[in-house]
Design a protein around this motif. Structure first.
Motif, mmCIF file in Angstrom:
data_model
loop_
_atom_site.group_PDB
_atom_site.id
_atom_site.type_symbol
_atom_site.label_atom_id
_atom_site.label_comp_id
_atom_site.label_asym_id
_atom_site.label_seq_id
_atom_site.Cartn_x
_atom_site.Cartn_y
_atom_site.Cartn_z
ATOM 1 N N ARG A 1 1.495 -14.800 17.263
ATOM 2 C CA ARG A 1 1.761 -13.382 17.551
ATOM 3 C C ARG A 1 0.631 -12.475 17.071
ATOM 4 N NH1 ARG A 1 7.790 -11.270 17.927
ATOM 5 N NH2 ARG A 1 8.631 -12.957 19.188
ATOM 6 N N HIS B 1 21.333 -10.355 14.837
ATOM 7 C CA HIS B 1 19.918 -10.273 15.232
ATOM 8 C C HIS B 1 19.165 -11.477 14.665
ATOM 9 C CE1 HIS B 1 20.456 -6.178 16.669
ATOM 10 N NE2 HIS B 1 21.247 -6.036 15.621
ATOM 11 N N ASP C 1 14.339 -9.790 17.561
ATOM 12 C CA ASP C 1 15.265 -10.385 18.527
ATOM 13 C C ASP C 1 14.576 -11.064 19.690
ATOM 14 O OD1 ASP C 1 17.957 -10.322 17.984
ATOM 15 O OD2 ASP C 1 18.114 -8.168 18.346
ATOM 16 N N ASP C 2 13.240 -11.063 19.700
ATOM 17 C CA ASP C 2 12.579 -11.470 20.944
ATOM 18 C C ASP C 2 11.937 -12.848 20.893
ATOM 19 O OD1 ASP C 2 10.677 -10.644 19.175
ATOM 20 O OD2 ASP C 2 9.487 -9.511 20.636
ATOM 21 N N THR D 1 11.666 -16.375 22.052
ATOM 22 C CA THR D 1 12.208 -17.057 23.231
ATOM 23 C C THR D 1 12.075 -18.567 23.043
ATOM 24 O OG1 THR D 1 10.052 -17.100 24.302
ATOM 25 C CG2 THR D 1 11.473 -15.175 24.767
#
Ligand code: NAD
Length: 379
Positions: free
Chosen positions: A296, A342, A359-360, A362
């Motif tokens: 990230r 969350h 929350d993202d 994947t």
């Protein structure tokens, strides 16, 4: 007179103040079992008798020292041995412990139950203490490194339920915690290394200086000599940082916790690979979380290498056990329930500081991180 509030329709509401001071002490007392040392007995109003719970993994020599301490002080002690390790965190063990409490006829506030053990035994006995007669005092004495730096010093108790770790439990402070490094001397290599993971967790998530101290002294940990000045300093610094983090948020009202670092995917590793010690699972999680952070763009690649290197040099595992992707993904789901719906996954922003994946995350992102872990290109 209670403060009351009159409702619009004329009916009354009451506000009942219910503040409870649950302060507790963590004390370093070495050697705790020295006959002249009365610290253990002074924690409690009556000291004619005690219920003493002992983790079955504690070697016989140490058990004898415990017993001789109480007999020297003419305390009638009743001993209960609880089978050590994760398997004791279940209803059957809980029932056995509660039955022992009842048979002993514990005086409600005056005879603290004394428990010597690893994190699992401390968790289940603490849970029993929190529900027996709606709470009786107990004293924790950690006998594994992991419990010494983590499980014993906070206020959480717990047991597993179904396939979920610590689904049941309570926030229930011990009366006091006694820390004595002498109890850690008999630990085997794997148990010792498992405890190092929690120290590494504190360093990566909260304190760069502690991380650098670990880097400088990593080789020394092979001796397992926690009385060594440098290793002792590392140990107590990790405890100090952990306690300051806990004290700010003792009931975990704030679910953004740096100390949760390493505790998202770890539940999958330790519940699926049955014999994996807690610390090993935490170490795998920390490295996986660090890869996510690097992908990230938060953690510098060079800092990730430093984390991976220290993990390896401490002897912690660097290969994920053979478990399915869905088990790993389910642990994210499970932790999300735990964290208020969350994901809130702590990942290192840099050494000594965390950020949270809210929350993202994947499945694809996790798959990519696992691939990098598998390649071990960083070794
Ligand atoms: N309550 C909390 O805040 C908290 C925090 C971290 C971990 N935990 C829990 O702690 C548990 C892990 O604790 P752990 O790492 O101590 O493992 P553990 O309690 O499973 O103990 C590991 C093994 O060491 C043995 N043992 C205990 N003392 C020994 C000694 N002096 N010498 C030799 N063997 C000894 C035990 O019998 C067991 O076989 C997990 O269940 C985890 O969920 C709780």
């Amino acid at each position: 007179m209670l403060a009351n509030i009159e409702c619009k329709n004329g009916l009354l509401n009451w506000l009942i103040p219910a503040k409870l001071d649950r302060s507790y002490q963590v004390q370093c007392v070495e050697p705790l079992l020295e006959p002249a040392n009365k610290a253990l007995l002074d924690a409690g109003e009556l000291c004619e008798q005690r219920l003493v719970v002992i983790d079955s993994g504690i070697p016989a020599l140490l058990c004898d020292q415990i017993k001789s301490y109480f007999s020297t002080h003419r305390v009638t002690a009743t001993y209960l041995t609880v089978s050590g390790g994760e398997a004791c965190k279940n209803f059957q063990a809980l029932q056995g412990i509660l039955e022992a409490f009842a048979a002993f006829r514990l005086k409600r506030k005056m005879e603290p139950v004394i428990v010597f053990g690893g994190g699992a035994v401390l968790d289940i006995v603490g849970f029993a203490a929190s529900i027996y007669r709606r709470g009786v005092p107990f004293i924790r004495i950690p006998t594994t490194l992991l419990a010494f730096v983590d499980a014993a010093i906070g206020i959480k108790t717990g047991m597993n339920f179904g396939r979920q770790k610590n689904l049941l439990g309570s926030y229930y402070p011990p009366l006091t915690v006694f820390l004595d490094r002498n109890f850690l001397i008999p630990l085997n290599r794997r148990q010792f290394i498992s405890g190092l993971a929690e120290i590494l967790k504190v360093a990566i998530s909260c304190d760069t200086e502690l991380f650098e101290m670990l880097e400088r002294n990593v080789i020394k940990f092979k001796t397992q000599d926690l009385f060594d000045a440098h290793l002792g300093e590392i140990l107590f610094k990790a405890i100090d940082i952990t306690l300051s983090q806990l004290a700010q948020n003792i009931y975990e009202n704030d679910l953004y916790r740096f100390l949760d670092f390493g505790h998202t995917f770890s539940t999958a590793f330790e519940m699926t690979a049955a014999s994996m010690p807690h610390g090993e699972a935490v170490a795998l999680d920390m490295n996986l979380s660090a890869i996510l952070s690097m992908h990230r763009g938060f953690l510098q690649r060079e800092d990730f290498y430093r984390i991976a290197r220290v993990t390896e040099q401490l002897g912690l595992p660097t290969a994920i056990p053979d478990i399915s992707f869905s088990d790993i993904w389910n642990s994210v789901d499970d932790r999300s329930y735990h964290r208020g719906g969350h994901q809130r996954i702590p990942i290192p922003a840099r050494l000594g500081q965390c950020v949270f994946i809210e929350d993202d995350l994947t499945p694809q992102e996790l798959t990519d991180a696992l691939k990098e872990f598998g390649r071990k290109s960083w070794r």
